[in-house]
Scaffold this active site. Structure first.
Site, PDB file in Angstrom:
ATOM      1  CB  SER A   1       4.050  47.741 105.295  1.00 44.71           C
ATOM      2  OG  SER A   1       4.430  49.438 104.512  1.00 44.71           O
ATOM      3  CB  CYS A   2       4.670  49.101 100.509  1.00 42.34           C
ATOM      4  SG  CYS A   2       5.226  50.432 100.770  1.00 42.34           S
ATOM      5  N   GLY A   3       8.216  48.102 100.282  1.00 44.12           N
ATOM      6  CA  GLY A   3       8.861  47.492  98.742  1.00 44.12           C
ATOM      7  C   GLY A   3       9.628  49.311  98.894  1.00 44.12           C
TER       8      GLY A   3
ATOM      9  CB  CYS B   1       6.592  53.465  98.474  1.00 44.95           C
ATOM     10  SG  CYS B   1       5.403  51.400  98.622  1.00 44.95           S
TER      11      CYS B   1
END
Length: 278
Positions: A121-123, A125
């Site tokens: 979802s966010c690369g 993290c």
């Protein structure tokens, strides 16, 4: 105020009709670097701890929510100051936030150097494992109960309040609701994790955390990282318009988080701790 929506020219195609020049609106996506300053007055250390792609707005809340949900700060009392700053030699302005911690705050430098892994979802993290979360959190204690009507009425309330989504159709939202179904707070962002952090950061600044009397609704799916944030903030109920992941369900079971998904007009799925929904 930083720009959240950008207008561009596009060519629109419809079957059997020539290309048409039109204007279209996009949700702005820009990087935000989060830095912390810590240590004694004469020995302050500055460290960059995160770069996330976000929709500009509520950057201070995003930084606070990230620091809290990652366990770097324990409360708003740990904060001495927070501000935007510019980096010398870079063109970007307003895309760096520095959070000054009080000299009394002890920083776990090993935690700041922890391994990072990629999520869908966010690369890239920084995330804690289930075991690491167990060292920071206890099972959620809350007497909150809500009716299923309140839960089912939440998605249309969230959607109707999403101003950036209404213009672009390309942004996530997190909404905080009370037991009667009133929308207390809403934040939008291209990153679902950022929208959640913005809500947590705003509540932290208002002294509302732990959020044991509220339920949270996310506009997409319920991932592990979002369930982690709910647990860190002490939220007893988390609902999602989409599906949860297997690890999100595991986390919810371990920490007594009531987790719901697939909220439709008249149906929903409860994955554990159904006693909080009456």
């Amino acid at each position: 105020m930083q720009e959240q929506i950008k207008s561009i020219s596009i060519q629109k195609l419809k079957a059997g009709v020539p290309f048409e020049d039109k204007a279209d609106l996009l949700a702005v996506e820009e990087p935000l670097e989060i830095r912390i300053g810590y240590g004694q007055a004469r020995e302050r250390i500055q460290k960059s701890i995160s770069v996330t792609m976000r929709t500009p707005a509520h950057d201070h809340e995003l930084a606070l929510g990230f620091l809290f949900s990652e366990g770097i700060i324990q409360s708003f009392d740990d904060i001495e100051g927070i501000r935007h700053c510019e980096d010398v030699g870079k063109e970007e302005t307003g895309n760096i936030v520095r959070v000054e911690l009080r000299p009394t705050v002890q920083i776990n430098t090993a935690k700041l150097q922890r391994h990072f892994y990629t999520t869908s979802s966010c690369g890239v993290c920084g995330k804690s494992s289930l075991e690491a979360i167990s060292n920071q959190c206890k099972p959620i204690q809350s007497k909150l109960q809500v009716s299923h009507e309140v839960v089912l009425a939440a998605p249309p309330k969230l959607r109707s309040s999403q101003t950036v989504f209404a213009h672009t159709g390309g942004i996530h939202a997190t909404g905080l609701f009370d037991a009667k179904g009133q929308l207390i707070m809403l934040r939008e962002d291209v990153g679902r994790h950022n929208a959640f952090d913005k809500v947590i950061g705003a509540c932290l600044a208002k002294g509302m955390v732990p959020l044991s009397d509220y339920l949270v609704l996310v506009s997409g799916r319920a991932s592990f990282e979002l369930a982690q944030k709910a647990v860190m903030a002490g939220l007893p109920i988390m609902a999602a318009v989409g599906a949860p992941s297997s690890l999100a369900v595991q986390l919810a079971q371990r920490f007594r988080l009531t987790l719901m998904g697939f909220l439709k007009q008249s149906t929903l799925n409860i994955y554990n701790n159904a006693n909080r929904v009456v």
